[in-house]
Design a protein around this motif. Structure first.
Motif, PDB file in Angstrom:
ATOM      1  N   GLY A   1      -4.841 -48.778 -33.813  1.00 42.83           N
ATOM      2  CA  GLY A   1      -6.048 -47.978 -33.588  1.00 42.83           C
ATOM      3  C   GLY A   1      -7.143 -48.869 -33.034  1.00 42.83           C
ATOM      4  O   GLY A   1      -7.356 -49.972 -33.540  1.00 42.83           O
TER       5      GLY A   1
ATOM      6  N   ARG B   1      -2.481 -45.063 -37.668  1.00 38.59           N
ATOM      7  CA  ARG B   1      -1.839 -45.704 -36.519  1.00 38.59           C
ATOM      8  C   ARG B   1      -1.388 -47.126 -36.830  1.00 38.59           C
ATOM      9  O   ARG B   1      -0.770 -47.791 -35.980  1.00 38.59           O
TER      10      ARG B   1
ATOM     11  N   HIS C   1     -10.427 -52.858 -34.510  1.00 38.61           N
ATOM     12  CA  HIS C   1      -8.974 -52.684 -34.370  1.00 38.61           C
ATOM     13  C   HIS C   1      -8.308 -52.574 -35.730  1.00 38.61           C
ATOM     14  O   HIS C   1      -8.651 -53.312 -36.655  1.00 38.61           O
TER      15      HIS C   1
ATOM     16  N   ASN D   1      -4.079 -51.944 -27.832  1.00 35.45           N
ATOM     17  CA  ASN D   1      -3.048 -51.103 -28.449  1.00 35.45           C
ATOM     18  C   ASN D   1      -1.936 -50.944 -27.431  1.00 35.45           C
ATOM     19  O   ASN D   1      -2.203 -50.531 -26.305  1.00 35.45           O
TER      20      ASN D   1
ATOM     21  N   ALA E   1      -3.719 -49.631 -24.160  1.00 33.72           N
ATOM     22  CA  ALA E   1      -5.150 -49.349 -23.994  1.00 33.72           C
ATOM     23  C   ALA E   1      -5.890 -50.608 -24.433  1.00 33.72           C
ATOM     24  O   ALA E   1      -5.441 -51.304 -25.354  1.00 33.72           O
TER      25      ALA E   1
ATOM     26  N   ARG F   1      -7.290 -47.503 -19.834  1.00 40.76           N
ATOM     27  CA  ARG F   1      -6.116 -46.811 -20.351  1.00 40.76           C
ATOM     28  C   ARG F   1      -4.944 -46.968 -19.380  1.00 40.76           C
ATOM     29  O   ARG F   1      -5.025 -46.550 -18.222  1.00 40.76           O
TER      30      ARG F   1
ATOM     31  N   SER G   1      -1.349 -45.698 -23.024  1.00 43.24           N
ATOM     32  CA  SER G   1      -1.732 -45.480 -24.426  1.00 43.24           C
ATOM     33  C   SER G   1      -3.071 -44.744 -24.500  1.00 43.24           C
ATOM     34  O   SER G   1      -3.965 -44.992 -23.690  1.00 43.24           O
TER      35      SER G   1
ATOM     36  N   LEU H   1      -6.794 -43.040 -25.119  1.00 44.36           N
ATOM     37  CA  LEU H   1      -8.159 -43.561 -25.245  1.00 44.36           C
ATOM     38  C   LEU H   1      -9.129 -42.398 -24.995  1.00 44.36           C
ATOM     39  O   LEU H   1      -8.960 -41.649 -24.038  1.00 44.36           O
TER      40      LEU H   1
ATOM     41  N   SER I   1      -9.055 -44.623 -30.098  1.00 43.34           N
ATOM     42  CA  SER I   1      -7.681 -44.261 -29.713  1.00 43.34           C
ATOM     43  C   SER I   1      -7.453 -42.768 -29.840  1.00 43.34           C
ATOM     44  O   SER I   1      -6.553 -42.221 -29.217  1.00 43.34           O
ATOM     45  N   ASP I   2      -8.231 -42.139 -30.706  1.00 44.84           N
ATOM     46  CA  ASP I   2      -7.911 -40.759 -31.039  1.00 44.84           C
ATOM     47  C   ASP I   2      -9.197 -40.049 -31.500  1.00 44.84           C
ATOM     48  O   ASP I   2     -10.081 -40.676 -32.104  1.00 44.84           O
TER      49      ASP I   2
END
Ligand code: M6R
Length: 608
Positions: free
Chosen positions: A3, A27, A71, A100, A157, A173, A176, A178, A191-192
């Motif tokens: 993440g 993640r 991270h 990531n 990413a 990106r 992965s 972003l 990330s999400d």
């Protein structure tokens, strides 16, 4: 899967980063870190272990500064440790990155940077990115990042910050995920979406191959080659619980849908040009593959079912005898495991007690031990001589889906590597398999596209108390896994067996309306399996065939047909399992069960 987070705005960055990372812990959670610019320099804090360790460090010794990156890690290259935790910096400490995904050419880049005098502080692939950005830096972080990523290959990413330009963050990106969240005078990167949804509902999704330049004034999006991109903002309306599951009602459904991405990660960097495969942590001694006289496969549950697929694939391609053994049986047998054999232990968690015991036994008997596992640094991975990490990312639902799928793909990669070394696979056959493997993320995506049809089918299934799954060869292996999925979450009594076995007893249980799922992808045994289908049909069963899109015969035989995209028969387990996962899911949903935490079960069985 890891993440990543970024923040630029008027507030203290560190607590915002840690809060976002907490929502991304699904993640990965083997280490965590942040880098915050205090206006003059970058302050980095990182720690192995759960995020709470980092949070405690920051509580005890806070960092001021209103721009930073963070991270939470799921190790792929380099074991979980303080020094492998992100962020990574360049030697001057002026540039920090979080990453990531996987940098495929990191070894070549490390050698190149090392020859120019670079010294590395970690075993990660990610650290090279900090060095590359530093090498390219001439006063503009955006341009330096653009030039750095042009030298890196892979699916990832990346988020970059520098003390030379406080208040600026650049992110890229390359496959992965972003996203950017736009707040009032502040910008978030993650990330999400769940990581930032409580901060803002205005979300900009970064697409593959795009770079974003973030300052307190907003986010400027470009393609990696410099063309400006206008992207409409999404207004996200999910509630917090939905957001955590990516908008899905359960983690299991989310993880089923993550399979194309998971398989992309399994394959990344491992398929080289033409027919070659690179398994970075498999190092057989010279001549081992050629002299190999037997392969043992040991595992439990879903992992064992992945082993059944491996048996068919290995025996077919490598022409070597393969024995598949439940780990809880093998550990108490006196098995004829000999030096010169290879034992493949398969385990998502790498912590299943029975699988570990069987793996120890195989080693004691002189067998070489190869682990197919998802968890870097797990007990199994520390025990094995060779490793094939499946890279599915954390799997939260007890019912395994994406972990199983990536085990299958890992096994094909292993068959390729062994087949080439053994001389059992010629270049053309290997190239054909490599080409097939490359299509799998798209094939899974297509199989997922039939979700609505499976949902309708599940409605008719949910009222039954018994079900049967049959198939031959690879189709039998898939039937076993489809049946286990059905049992563990829908609580229907379900049995799987080879299609030819039904008539030797179990047929007595088939009565009017009993659902029988017949998996029919193997050309060599197609007609024989049709006969088995006809036998249950004659007993008035409800026959549900799983067959390729281009199978024009099947509708004449079965009551219902579930279609999957055409692939070479050897790869059929990959698309075949998708509708069976969905079928189990929707039957369980119709029956109102606790899908992610089914009764009596646990995600990792660490007791005998
Ligand atoms: O972590 P492991 O792969 O070793 O776990 C083995 C089984 O316990 C596991 O696959 C179990 O069967 C799953 N819940 C099935 O969905």
């Amino acid at each position: 899967m890891c993440g990543i987070m970024g923040y630029v705005g008027p507030r203290d960055a560190a607590p915002i980063l840690v809060d976002g990372l907490r929502r991304l812990e699904y993640r990965g959670y083997d280490s965590a870190g942040v880098a915050v610019c205090d206006g003059r320099s970058l302050v980095v804090r990182k720690a192995e272990g759960k995020l709470s360790r980092l949070a405690d460090m920051l509580d005890a010794d806070p960092i001021g500064g209103s721009a930073g990156i963070g991270h939470t890690r799921w190790a792929t290259h380099g074991a979980p440790s303080d020094h492998n935790a992100h962020p990574h910096t360049d030697p001057s400490g002026e540039i920090a990155v979080v990453h990531n995904g996987i940098i495929e050419n990191f070894i070549a880049l490390k050698e190149e940077l090392g020859a120019a005098g670079a010294v590395f502080a970690s075993e990660t692939d990610s650290e090279v990115l900090a060095h590359l950005v530093a090498q390219e830096y001439d006063g503009d972080l955006l341009e330096a990042t653009r030039r750095a990523v042009a030298r890196a290959k892979g699916a990832y990413a990346l988020v970059v910050t520098s003390s030379r330009e406080p208040g600026r963050i650049v992110a890229v990106r390359m496959i992965s995920p972003l996203v950017v969240g736009l707040g009032d005078g502040e910008v978030f990167l993650a990330s999400d979406i769940p990581a930032i949804l409580h901060r803002t509902r205005d979300i900009m999704v970064v697409d593959n191959g795009e770079i974003v330049d973030v300052t307190v004034d907003g986010a400027r999006l470009q393609t990696i080659d410099g063309r400006a991109v206008e992207r409409d903002l999404l207004q996200i309306t999910w509630d917090a619980a939905q957001a955590e599951r990516g908008g899905h009602p359960h983690f299991m459904l989310k993880e089923i849908h993550e399979q194309p991405q998971a398989v992309t990660e399994t394959l990344t960097g491992r398929l080289l040009d033409g027919d070659e495969v690179l398994l970075e942590e498999v190092h057989f001694p010279p001549g081992f593959a050629r002299s190999l006289d037997r392969i043992w496969i040991t595992a439990c549950g879903t992992a064992l079912h992945a082993g059944l697929v491996a048996k068919e694939v290995f025996e077919g391609l490598l022409r070597v005898p393969v024995e598949v053994a439940y780990a809880h049986e093998l550990r108490y047998r006196d098995p004829l495991i000999t030096p010169g054999s290879l034992t493949v232990a398969i385990s998502q968690s790498g912590e299943t007690a029975d699988t570990l015991a069987a793996a120890y036994l195989a080693k004691e008997r002189g067998s070489r031990l190869l682990a197919v596992t998802n968890v870097v640094g797990s007990t199994l991975s520390r025990t094995a001589d060779d490793l094939l990490y499946t890279r599915a990312g954390p799997e939260i639902a007890v019912a395994s889906t994406k972990a199983y799928m990536t085990m299958l793909v890992g096994e094909y990669l292993l068959a390729l590597a062994l087949g080439r070394e053994r001389g059992a696979l010629d270049s053309a056959a290997a190239a054909h398999l490599v080409a097939g493997l490359r299509t799998l993320p798209r094939v899974i995506e297509e199989a997922l596209g039939r979700e609505d049809e499976v949902r309708v089918l599940a409605e008719g299934f949910a009222g039954h108390e018994d079900a049967y799954f049959i198939g031959r060869g690879l189709d039998y292996a898939v039937a076993m896994e489809g049946s286990l999925k059905m049992k563990e979450i829908s609580y229907l009594h379900s049995e799987a067996m080879p299609a030819g076995e039904l008539k030797h007893g179990t047929l007595a249980l088939v009565t009017e309306g009993t659902p029988v799922v017949v998996v029919l992808t193997q050309t060599a045994t197609y007609d024989k399996t049709i006969s088995a289908l006809q036998e249950v049909k004659a007993r008035h069963a409800l026959t549900i065939a799983l067959a390729y899109d281009d199978d024009t015969e099947i509708a004449k035989h079965a009551d219902r047909v579930i279609r999957i995209p055409r692939v070479p028969d050897l790869l059929a387990p990959v698309p075949s399992i998708v509708p069976l996962q969905l079928l189990a899911y929707y039957v369980a949903a119709a029956r109102g069960h606790d899908i992610d935490q089914p009764r009596n079960l646990a995600k990792s069985v660490t007791v005998e």
